[in-house]
Design a protein around this motif. Sequence first.
Motif, PDB file in Angstrom:
ATOM      1  N   THR A   7      -5.868   0.962  -0.035  1.00 20.23           N
ATOM      2  CA  THR A   7      -7.034   0.524   0.724  1.00 20.23           C
ATOM      3  C   THR A   7      -8.074   0.021  -0.280  1.00 20.23           C
ATOM      4  O   THR A   7      -7.962   0.310  -1.477  1.00 20.23           O
ATOM      5  CB  THR A   7      -7.635   1.707   1.527  1.00 20.23           C
ATOM      6  OG1 THR A   7      -8.103   2.700   0.598  1.00 20.23           O
ATOM      7  CG2 THR A   7      -6.593   2.329   2.452  1.00 20.23           C
ATOM      8  N   PRO A   8      -9.090  -0.716   0.162  1.00 19.57           N
ATOM      9  CA  PRO A   8     -10.100  -1.214  -0.782  1.00 19.57           C
ATOM     10  C   PRO A   8     -10.758  -0.133  -1.629  1.00 19.57           C
ATOM     11  O   PRO A   8     -11.087  -0.362  -2.797  1.00 19.57           O
ATOM     12  CB  PRO A   8     -11.112  -1.897   0.134  1.00 19.57           C
ATOM     13  CG  PRO A   8     -10.291  -2.380   1.284  1.00 19.57           C
ATOM     14  CD  PRO A   8      -9.271  -1.304   1.505  1.00 19.57           C
ATOM     15  N   GLU A   9     -10.933   1.075  -1.079  1.00 16.08           N
ATOM     16  CA  GLU A   9     -11.595   2.120  -1.854  1.00 16.08           C
ATOM     17  C   GLU A   9     -10.724   2.667  -2.990  1.00 16.08           C
ATOM     18  O   GLU A   9     -11.194   3.423  -3.825  1.00 16.08           O
ATOM     19  CB  GLU A   9     -12.038   3.264  -0.937  1.00 16.08           C
ATOM     20  CG  GLU A   9     -10.930   4.081  -0.339  1.00 16.08           C
ATOM     21  CD  GLU A   9     -11.478   5.217   0.518  1.00 16.08           C
ATOM     22  OE1 GLU A   9     -12.708   5.307   0.692  1.00 16.08           O
ATOM     23  OE2 GLU A   9     -10.650   6.013   1.043  1.00 16.08           O
ATOM     24  N   ASP A  10      -9.459   2.251  -3.022  1.00 16.80           N
ATOM     25  CA  ASP A  10      -8.569   2.669  -4.110  1.00 16.80           C
ATOM     26  C   ASP A  10      -8.716   1.777  -5.347  1.00 16.80           C
ATOM     27  O   ASP A  10      -8.077   2.039  -6.370  1.00 16.80           O
ATOM     28  CB  ASP A  10      -7.104   2.647  -3.645  1.00 16.80           C
ATOM     29  CG  ASP A  10      -6.833   3.657  -2.546  1.00 16.80           C
ATOM     30  OD1 ASP A  10      -7.420   4.752  -2.610  1.00 16.80           O
ATOM     31  OD2 ASP A  10      -6.050   3.353  -1.624  1.00 16.80           O
ATOM     32  N   PHE A  11      -9.545   0.767  -5.252  1.00 15.33           N
ATOM     33  CA  PHE A  11      -9.767  -0.147  -6.379  1.00 15.33           C
ATOM     34  C   PHE A  11     -11.082   0.208  -7.076  1.00 15.33           C
ATOM     35  O   PHE A  11     -12.149   0.120  -6.478  1.00 15.33           O
ATOM     36  CB  PHE A  11      -9.811  -1.602  -5.903  1.00 15.33           C
ATOM     37  CG  PHE A  11      -8.455  -2.171  -5.555  1.00 15.33           C
ATOM     38  CD1 PHE A  11      -7.874  -3.146  -6.361  1.00 15.33           C
ATOM     39  CD2 PHE A  11      -7.769  -1.734  -4.425  1.00 15.33           C
ATOM     40  CE1 PHE A  11      -6.626  -3.671  -6.043  1.00 15.33           C
ATOM     41  CE2 PHE A  11      -6.523  -2.255  -4.104  1.00 15.33           C
ATOM     42  CZ  PHE A  11      -5.953  -3.230  -4.919  1.00 15.33           C
ATOM     43  N   ASP A  12     -10.993   0.636  -8.319  1.00 17.84           N
ATOM     44  CA  ASP A  12     -12.177   0.939  -9.128  1.00 17.84           C
ATOM     45  C   ASP A  12     -12.428  -0.279 -10.018  1.00 17.84           C
ATOM     46  O   ASP A  12     -11.825  -0.425 -11.084  1.00 17.84           O
ATOM     47  CB  ASP A  12     -11.939   2.181  -9.979  1.00 17.84           C
ATOM     48  CG  ASP A  12     -13.198   2.626 -10.731  1.00 17.84           C
ATOM     49  OD1 ASP A  12     -14.074   1.773 -10.982  1.00 17.84           O
ATOM     50  OD2 ASP A  12     -13.290   3.820 -11.082  1.00 17.84           O
ATOM     51  N   PHE A  13     -13.314  -1.159  -9.566  1.00  9.90           N
ATOM     52  CA  PHE A  13     -13.533  -2.429 -10.270  1.00  9.90           C
ATOM     53  C   PHE A  13     -14.245  -2.238 -11.610  1.00  9.90           C
ATOM     54  O   PHE A  13     -14.047  -3.015 -12.540  1.00  9.90           O
ATOM     55  CB  PHE A  13     -14.324  -3.389  -9.372  1.00  9.90           C
ATOM     56  CG  PHE A  13     -13.570  -3.765  -8.126  1.00  9.90           C
ATOM     57  CD1 PHE A  13     -12.510  -4.660  -8.198  1.00  9.90           C
ATOM     58  CD2 PHE A  13     -13.912  -3.223  -6.891  1.00  9.90           C
ATOM     59  CE1 PHE A  13     -11.797  -5.007  -7.053  1.00  9.90           C
ATOM     60  CE2 PHE A  13     -13.207  -3.558  -5.753  1.00  9.90           C
ATOM     61  CZ  PHE A  13     -12.156  -4.452  -5.836  1.00  9.90           C
ATOM     62  N   ASP A  19      -9.331   0.888   5.390  1.00  6.18           N
ATOM     63  CA  ASP A  19      -8.234   0.188   6.075  1.00  6.18           C
ATOM     64  C   ASP A  19      -7.164  -0.246   5.077  1.00  6.18           C
ATOM     65  O   ASP A  19      -7.467  -0.565   3.921  1.00  6.18           O
ATOM     66  CB  ASP A  19      -8.765  -1.050   6.812  1.00  6.18           C
ATOM     67  CG  ASP A  19      -9.483  -0.677   8.093  1.00  6.18           C
ATOM     68  OD1 ASP A  19      -9.418   0.508   8.485  1.00  6.18           O
ATOM     69  OD2 ASP A  19     -10.111  -1.565   8.701  1.00  6.18           O
ATOM     70  N   LEU A  20      -5.928  -0.281   5.533  1.00  7.02           N
ATOM     71  CA  LEU A  20      -4.834  -0.731   4.683  1.00  7.02           C
ATOM     72  C   LEU A  20      -5.002  -2.210   4.348  1.00  7.02           C
ATOM     73  O   LEU A  20      -5.479  -2.996   5.163  1.00  7.02           O
ATOM     74  CB  LEU A  20      -3.494  -0.513   5.387  1.00  7.02           C
ATOM     75  CG  LEU A  20      -3.083   0.938   5.630  1.00  7.02           C
ATOM     76  CD1 LEU A  20      -1.863   0.994   6.545  1.00  7.02           C
ATOM     77  CD2 LEU A  20      -2.771   1.627   4.308  1.00  7.02           C
ATOM     78  N   ILE A  21      -4.599  -2.566   3.156  1.00  4.09           N
ATOM     79  CA  ILE A  21      -4.742  -3.954   2.697  1.00  4.09           C
ATOM     80  C   ILE A  21      -3.589  -4.820   3.201  1.00  4.09           C
ATOM     81  O   ILE A  21      -3.788  -5.934   3.674  1.00  4.09           O
ATOM     82  CB  ILE A  21      -4.789  -4.011   1.158  1.00  4.09           C
ATOM     83  CG1 ILE A  21      -6.017  -3.281   0.643  1.00  4.09           C
ATOM     84  CG2 ILE A  21      -4.778  -5.456   0.658  1.00  4.09           C
ATOM     85  CD1 ILE A  21      -6.011  -3.066  -0.851  1.00  4.09           C
ATOM     86  N   PHE A  22      -2.364  -4.286   3.117  1.00  8.80           N
ATOM     87  CA  PHE A  22      -1.181  -5.097   3.409  1.00  8.80           C
ATOM     88  C   PHE A  22      -0.600  -4.857   4.798  1.00  8.80           C
ATOM     89  O   PHE A  22       0.122  -5.705   5.313  1.00  8.80           O
ATOM     90  CB  PHE A  22      -0.091  -4.824   2.365  1.00  8.80           C
ATOM     91  CG  PHE A  22      -0.457  -5.287   0.981  1.00  8.80           C
ATOM     92  CD1 PHE A  22      -0.418  -6.632   0.647  1.00  8.80           C
ATOM     93  CD2 PHE A  22      -0.853  -4.376   0.017  1.00  8.80           C
ATOM     94  CE1 PHE A  22      -0.754  -7.059  -0.620  1.00  8.80           C
ATOM     95  CE2 PHE A  22      -1.188  -4.793  -1.264  1.00  8.80           C
ATOM     96  CZ  PHE A  22      -1.144  -6.146  -1.586  1.00  8.80           C
ATOM     97  N   VAL A  23      -0.887  -3.727   5.400  1.00  6.06           N
ATOM     98  CA  VAL A  23      -0.280  -3.386   6.689  1.00  6.06           C
ATOM     99  C   VAL A  23      -1.325  -3.477   7.796  1.00  6.06           C
ATOM    100  O   VAL A  23      -2.414  -2.918   7.669  1.00  6.06           O
ATOM    101  CB  VAL A  23       0.311  -1.957   6.667  1.00  6.06           C
ATOM    102  CG1 VAL A  23       1.021  -1.655   7.986  1.00  6.06           C
ATOM    103  CG2 VAL A  23       1.278  -1.787   5.497  1.00  6.06           C
ATOM    104  N   ARG A  24      -0.982  -4.180   8.845  1.00  3.16           N
ATOM    105  CA  ARG A  24      -1.892  -4.299   9.973  1.00  3.16           C
ATOM    106  C   ARG A  24      -1.605  -3.199  10.998  1.00  3.16           C
ATOM    107  O   ARG A  24      -0.501  -2.670  11.061  1.00  3.16           O
ATOM    108  CB  ARG A  24      -1.735  -5.682  10.645  1.00  3.16           C
ATOM    109  CG  ARG A  24      -2.107  -6.828   9.729  1.00  3.16           C
ATOM    110  CD  ARG A  24      -3.588  -6.837   9.414  1.00  3.16           C
ATOM    111  NE  ARG A  24      -3.884  -7.717   8.283  1.00  3.16           N
ATOM    112  CZ  ARG A  24      -4.077  -7.306   7.052  1.00  3.16           C
ATOM    113  NH1 ARG A  24      -4.002  -6.019   6.762  1.00  3.16           N
ATOM    114  NH2 ARG A  24      -4.357  -8.161   6.077  1.00  3.16           N
ATOM    115  N   LYS A  25      -2.574  -2.874  11.815  1.00  2.00           N
ATOM    116  CA  LYS A  25      -2.452  -1.791  12.790  1.00  2.00           C
ATOM    117  C   LYS A  25      -1.265  -2.045  13.717  1.00  2.00           C
ATOM    118  O   LYS A  25      -1.135  -3.127  14.282  1.00  2.00           O
ATOM    119  CB  LYS A  25      -3.744  -1.688  13.610  1.00  2.00           C
ATOM    120  CG  LYS A  25      -4.018  -0.303  14.124  1.00  2.00           C
ATOM    121  CD  LYS A  25      -5.435  -0.200  14.675  1.00  2.00           C
ATOM    122  CE  LYS A  25      -5.745   1.246  15.011  1.00  2.00           C
ATOM    123  NZ  LYS A  25      -7.105   1.387  15.544  1.00  2.00           N
ATOM    124  N   GLY A  26      -0.389  -1.044  13.837  1.00  4.29           N
ATOM    125  CA  GLY A  26       0.771  -1.167  14.717  1.00  4.29           C
ATOM    126  C   GLY A  26       1.921  -1.966  14.144  1.00  4.29           C
ATOM    127  O   GLY A  26       2.949  -2.138  14.804  1.00  4.29           O
TER     128      GLY A  26
END
Length: 311
Positions: free
Chosen positions: A159-165, A218-225
């Motif tokens: 998810t975006p929060e997993d990226f420490d820029f 939210d997931l970056i590569f996988v969309r809901k469902g």
Amino acid sequence: MARKKYSTKLFYKYYLDWIHLYKENAVRPITLKKYFLVQKQIKELAPDLHMNELSRQNYQRIINKYAQNHEKATVLDFHHHLKACIFDAVDDGAMESDPTRRIIIKGCKPKPKKSKFLSFYDLQRLLHYLDLGNDINWDWFILLIAKTGLRYAEALALTPEDFDFEKQQIIVNKSWDYKSKVGHFQPTKNPSSKRKVTVDWQLMQQFKTMMQDIDDKDLIFVRKGQSVYNSLVNTRLNKYCDKLEIPRISIHGLRHTHASLLLYEGVSIASVAKRLGHSNTTTTQETYIHIIQELENKDSDKIMQHLSKLI
């Protein structure tokens, strides 16, 4: 002195009880499924074998039967699952001795396999061929794994929060259970898999731009469902490899490629193990033994050249 009484329970039933006692709620669901699969196979291979009849000869017969339809690596994995139970049975006093000692692992002829890793040149050609537009797609996913060595399920869980820029790191602390009907977050493969993977500045900036409209959790590569299987990306990779006339590679093969190229560049085994999330360097050494041996031969040449200068 009374004679010790050993278990007379059917082997496959004893193994099932062992799974419930020692493995349930202690291993990941996918690992637990493998144990249950092994139990089912024991029932088919030795339905009438009791624990007190489990001699080295009978155990070898089970391995030989299983080996008739499975490759050697699969047979070895099957053996390891059985051996864990048998070790405990001996320790618990259910068996007199360990029948798995000095067992011969056999297997049928292996099928042709995809390349385990690509050369630096072929990887470069593959990455240059990717369709890396302004929006996140599966080609960006391929690039990410090639540059980080993440496992497929780990990359899906990002998810975006997993990226420490600021530190140029990707934080790996979960994976995505893509095999279930409704995907969900799950723990990493093992505690060592929780790690921070340093990546280049360019990749971080590219993802920062593309993730602006994605919520932090939210997931970056996988969309809901959306259902995602590794065959989705592997089919894409096969198509690209065929087009470029390079060896076919799987998405897991890109992880191997990442590690192999780092080793060739002189990165230590310890650092590569940490980056891959291996629980110990032994796993890394066993997986990349061919590369390590090749590097050792090069080191021997360097040592001899150095020693010759001392004369």
